[in-house]
Write a protein that holds these residues in place. Sequence first.
Motif, PDB file in Angstrom:
ATOM      1  N   UNK A   1      27.585  20.743  18.053  1.00 21.96           N
ATOM      2  CA  UNK A   1      27.972  19.343  18.194  1.00 21.96           C
ATOM      3  C   UNK A   1      28.819  19.220  19.458  1.00 21.96           C
ATOM      4  N   UNK A   2      28.471  18.279  20.314  1.00 22.52           N
ATOM      5  CA  UNK A   2      29.191  18.119  21.569  1.00 22.52           C
ATOM      6  C   UNK A   2      29.466  16.640  21.818  1.00 22.52           C
ATOM      7  N   UNK A   3      30.664  16.286  22.298  1.00 22.35           N
ATOM      8  CA  UNK A   3      30.916  14.883  22.650  1.00 22.35           C
ATOM      9  C   UNK A   3      29.873  14.383  23.643  1.00 22.35           C
ATOM     10  N   UNK A   4      29.360  13.188  23.410  1.00 20.38           N
ATOM     11  CA  UNK A   4      28.300  12.659  24.266  1.00 20.38           C
ATOM     12  C   UNK A   4      28.717  12.553  25.727  1.00 20.38           C
ATOM     13  N   UNK A   5      30.004  12.425  25.984  1.00 19.79           N
ATOM     14  CA  UNK A   5      30.457  12.235  27.356  1.00 19.79           C
ATOM     15  C   UNK A   5      30.227  13.471  28.216  1.00 19.79           C
ATOM     16  N   UNK A   6      30.153  14.664  27.582  1.00 21.46           N
ATOM     17  CA  UNK A   6      29.926  15.880  28.360  1.00 21.46           C
ATOM     18  C   UNK A   6      28.536  16.470  28.143  1.00 21.46           C
ATOM     19  N   UNK A   7      27.793  15.961  27.173  1.00 19.87           N
ATOM     20  CA  UNK A   7      26.464  16.514  26.902  1.00 19.87           C
ATOM     21  C   UNK A   7      25.534  16.527  28.118  1.00 19.87           C
TER      22      UNK A   7
ATOM     23  N   UNK B   1      39.068  20.745  34.041  1.00 19.73           N
ATOM     24  CA  UNK B   1      39.493  19.953  32.892  1.00 19.73           C
ATOM     25  C   UNK B   1      38.295  19.489  32.069  1.00 19.73           C
ATOM     26  N   UNK B   2      37.215  19.118  32.744  1.00 20.47           N
ATOM     27  CA  UNK B   2      36.001  18.704  32.030  1.00 20.47           C
ATOM     28  C   UNK B   2      35.427  19.872  31.243  1.00 20.47           C
ATOM     29  N   UNK B   3      35.351  21.041  31.872  1.00 24.69           N
ATOM     30  CA  UNK B   3      34.809  22.225  31.205  1.00 24.69           C
ATOM     31  C   UNK B   3      35.686  22.619  30.025  1.00 24.69           C
ATOM     32  N   UNK B   4      36.988  22.657  30.231  1.00 24.87           N
ATOM     33  CA  UNK B   4      37.906  23.019  29.146  1.00 24.87           C
ATOM     34  C   UNK B   4      37.805  22.034  27.986  1.00 24.87           C
ATOM     35  N   UNK B   5      37.675  20.748  28.313  1.00 25.08           N
ATOM     36  CA  UNK B   5      37.538  19.727  27.269  1.00 25.08           C
ATOM     37  C   UNK B   5      36.268  19.953  26.468  1.00 25.08           C
ATOM     38  N   UNK B   6      35.153  20.206  27.165  1.00 26.71           N
ATOM     39  CA  UNK B   6      33.880  20.408  26.477  1.00 26.71           C
ATOM     40  C   UNK B   6      33.921  21.592  25.532  1.00 26.71           C
ATOM     41  N   UNK B   7      34.502  22.705  25.971  1.00 29.10           N
ATOM     42  CA  UNK B   7      34.578  23.898  25.127  1.00 29.10           C
ATOM     43  C   UNK B   7      35.534  23.684  23.954  1.00 29.10           C
ATOM     44  N   UNK B   8      36.623  22.982  24.207  1.00 33.48           N
ATOM     45  CA  UNK B   8      37.625  22.761  23.159  1.00 33.48           C
ATOM     46  C   UNK B   8      37.095  21.844  22.056  1.00 33.48           C
ATOM     47  N   UNK B   9      36.342  20.828  22.433  1.00 32.59           N
ATOM     48  CA  UNK B   9      35.897  19.830  21.455  1.00 32.59           C
ATOM     49  C   UNK B   9      34.516  20.106  20.880  1.00 32.59           C
ATOM     50  N   UNK B  10      33.831  21.115  21.397  1.00 31.19           N
ATOM     51  CA  UNK B  10      32.533  21.492  20.821  1.00 31.19           C
ATOM     52  C   UNK B  10      32.737  22.033  19.412  1.00 31.19           C
TER      53      UNK B  10
END
Length: 220
Positions: free
Chosen positions: A133-139, A18-27
């Motif tokens: 651009x990446x959300x800071x929570x996953x950077x 879920x973390x990986x999918x979120x990072x790719x989706x919101x990048x």
Amino acid sequence: MKDGYQIFFDNFGISSKEIIDFGLKEAIFIPEENVRTEWENLKTKIYEGSSMVTIRGYGSGGRSTHLYMDLYENVFGHGNFKKDPTNNAEPKKIIQKLTGYRIGRDLQNYQVSHVFGRTKNPFAFSAPWNMVFLPKIVDPFTGHESKGALTVDFQKAFQEYTYSKYATYIEEFNQIVKGVHPLILDHLIDIENTQFTNDVSMQYEPIILGEAKEVSYKMD
């Protein structure tokens, strides 16, 4: 060993996938047509010395960046290279221009991340295919700010996804670094008798070889 990230994810029932999918989706990636133009412009600046090209500083406070400046002047025949004033100002300017998004206006709690690192390499630091651009929570999972299985899995997925988008330009970068590799080795031989006076400088040779390493879309 306690893993602070894993404790947090377990507590809230969040899986690694879920973390990986979120990072790719919101990048937010730069559109391919803009990548092509910016990449060509960057190569021209580096090869012809037509305008300044930036890299991230090296050493505490950037005090040893001159080692890279000397190297690139030797390899490319001009001195139009400089240290980025904030270590991310130029990439931020580039990605904001090419995506139309601005931090503080359109984006909050996002930051500019380099997918494949190599930020002291003038081709990679400002390469439009190497920034997002990446959300800071996953950077933290993209670089050296976290460790563990999730970091390895996130980096692998992130790099593979980026490669799938920009393979043509990444493979061109690989050919470039292969071509300049002998010139870098010659430069290192030329300075091998230099008496470095601090630990940062003594680490220069292995670090520059890493900065000039080809990009692989799979983790080493």
